[in-house]
Design a protein around this motif. Structure first.
Motif, PDB file in Angstrom:
ATOM      1  N   ILE A 170       0.847  -1.186   0.000  1.00  0.00           N
ATOM      2  CA  ILE A 170       0.000   0.000   0.000  1.00  0.00           C
ATOM      3  C   ILE A 170       0.884   1.239   0.000  1.00  0.00           C
ATOM      4  O   ILE A 170       2.025   1.203   0.462  1.00  0.00           O
ATOM      5  CB  ILE A 170      -0.943   0.059   1.226  1.00  0.00           C
ATOM      6  CG1 ILE A 170      -0.152   0.014   2.536  1.00  0.00           C
ATOM      7  CG2 ILE A 170      -1.986  -1.042   1.170  1.00  0.00           C
ATOM      8  CD1 ILE A 170      -0.991   0.270   3.778  1.00  0.00           C
ATOM      9  N   ASP A 175      -2.850   5.233  -2.144  1.00  0.00           N
ATOM     10  CA  ASP A 175      -4.047   4.527  -1.681  1.00  0.00           C
ATOM     11  C   ASP A 175      -4.672   5.252  -0.499  1.00  0.00           C
ATOM     12  O   ASP A 175      -5.898   5.371  -0.402  1.00  0.00           O
ATOM     13  CB  ASP A 175      -3.684   3.089  -1.271  1.00  0.00           C
ATOM     14  CG  ASP A 175      -3.015   2.319  -2.391  1.00  0.00           C
ATOM     15  OD1 ASP A 175      -3.409   2.514  -3.556  1.00  0.00           O
ATOM     16  OD2 ASP A 175      -2.090   1.538  -2.107  1.00  0.00           O
ATOM     17  N   ASN A 228     -10.876  -3.236  -2.110  1.00  0.00           N
ATOM     18  CA  ASN A 228      -9.763  -3.468  -1.185  1.00  0.00           C
ATOM     19  C   ASN A 228     -10.209  -3.292   0.264  1.00  0.00           C
ATOM     20  O   ASN A 228      -9.473  -2.738   1.086  1.00  0.00           O
ATOM     21  CB  ASN A 228      -8.615  -2.508  -1.509  1.00  0.00           C
ATOM     22  CG  ASN A 228      -7.968  -2.800  -2.850  1.00  0.00           C
ATOM     23  OD1 ASN A 228      -7.106  -3.659  -2.964  1.00  0.00           O
ATOM     24  ND2 ASN A 228      -8.417  -2.087  -3.877  1.00  0.00           N
ATOM     25  N   THR A 260      -7.880  -5.108   2.853  1.00  0.00           N
ATOM     26  CA  THR A 260      -6.618  -4.380   3.013  1.00  0.00           C
ATOM     27  C   THR A 260      -6.825  -3.121   3.845  1.00  0.00           C
ATOM     28  O   THR A 260      -6.016  -2.799   4.732  1.00  0.00           O
ATOM     29  CB  THR A 260      -6.054  -4.002   1.632  1.00  0.00           C
ATOM     30  OG1 THR A 260      -5.791  -5.201   0.892  1.00  0.00           O
ATOM     31  CG2 THR A 260      -4.767  -3.207   1.761  1.00  0.00           C
TER      32      THR A 260
END
Length: 366
Positions: free
Chosen positions: A52, A115, A259, A262
């Protein structure tokens, strides 16, 4: 909502259960079986880490949990390989307050959007509703949810009344410094657009010393630098207890839907780092020294005392976004709701599960 057509950059995180076997006690097979088995055990695959990118935005005490997570293996613990960086603009902005960011921690913002961005919620909302090229983001958590700035002035301004008609410096449009100052001006019944002048790129102590502005709103290192330079600290705005959509975890809206796992792991690592910060002063000092070049014990103590007050449960500040709308008013902002810029589901899930409370029970038990 700002989520549009989504694209997927999902990385897969898998754990493989490795069968552990020994050859002790095996009779009649000789040693020819032991060597291949030992080699197989030595070559067992390591868990795959999900990569990330995290842009830390400005240099401030609210970034401490993230750099502590990086320094203490909390991202790896949660299956993440986090690439953290500070932009040249952010490093330059804090230089005027005497903070020199080590060059290895600075990177340009020329690539794809990170991100996660750790920056002001108000600043991000203003950008998304005024700058066409701003990538849509959602506020997942607000690390800095209360006003804590001080009004700092040049040496010859010794009273609050003298601020009328003066030049007020700020860093970027929509910053919580600008928001705080405009809120204070309203308490004086002064018109922020006519009774004072606001100057962009003038939000640090250096701008006062160069006679570029007369007043700034600052905290932490800026307060310390102002006192060292003989400037005046006229008012602690924290007495107003205004809710702030300050430094926040902002997730890229096009990336989040694909995501979620995550993102949840990133939130876990952050919450674990907040608990570590509150319980290990020395670890906090070490991270500040490494990332921001701050090693003076007196400065560290002042910054840490404020950082230690950051919320253990950093829910997005809806109240702060509502207050922001009373100061910044234009059509693109007026036709939205504060909830359009927020996704509190991650922090809510972790809170209801008992995960956050459990971090502090563990600390108390030690």
């Amino acid at each position: 909502m700002f989520c549009r057509r989504m694209f997927c950059r999902r990385s897969i995180f898998s754990r493989q259960n490795i069968f552990q076997a020994g050859v002790a006690g095996i009779v009649g097979l000789g040693l020819s079986f032991a060597a291949p088995l030992a080699r197989a055990q030595d070559q067992k695959p390591q868990p795959q880490l999900t990569h990330i990118t995290v842009e830390l935005g400005d240099v401030s005490l609210t970034k401490l949990p993230f750099i502590m997570a990086a320094d203490n293996g909390l991202f790896e613990k949660n299956g993440l390989k986090a690439d953290l960086y500070i932009t040249p603009r952010a490093a330059a902005a804090v230089r005027g307050s005497g903070v020199i960011v080590p060059p290895e921690n600075i990177r340009g913002a020329g690539g794809p959007p990170a991100d996660f961005s750790i920056t002001g919620g108000a600043y991000n909302v203003v950008n998304m509703t005024t700058i066409a090229t701003t990538p849509p983001r959602l506020i997942l958590a607000t690390m800095d949810d209360k006003v804590h700035f001080h009004i700092l002035t040049r040496k010859d301004i010794t009273s609050l009344d003298q601020i009328k008609g003066k030049r007020i410096g700020f860093t970027v449009p929509g910053s919580v410094e600008q928001l705080s100052m405009r809120l204070w001006l309203k308490t004086r019944h002064w018109n922020p657009d006519h009774d004072v002048s606001f100057y962009l790129n003038g939000g640090d102590v250096g701008a006062i010393l160069k006679n570029q502005v007369d007043v700034i709103v600052g905290d932490g290192a800026a307060i310390d630098a102002a006192k060292t330079a003989g400037l005046h600290d006229l008012l602690d705005l924290s007495k107003f207890n205004w809710p702030m959509p300050g430094s926040s975890i902002l997730g890229l809206a096009s990336w989040l839907p694909n995501n979620r796992d995550t993102t949840m792991r990133f939130m876990k690592a952050t919450l674990e780092a907040i608990a570590l910060m509150k319980n290990d002063r020395n670890a906090a000092y070490a991270s500040f020294g490494k990332w921001f070049g701050i090693k003076d014990p007196s400065k560290l103590a002042v910054i840490y005392s404020r950082a230690n007050q950051l919320p253990s449960k950093p829910y997005p500040s809806i109240a702060g976004l509502k207050l922001m709308r009373t100061v910044f008013s234009y059509r693109a902002l007026d036709i939205t709701k504060p909830e359009d810029f927020v996704d509190a589901s991650y922090i809510k899930t972790l809170d209801k599960s008992g995960f956050i409370d459990g971090l502090y029970k563990k600390s108390a038990a030690r």
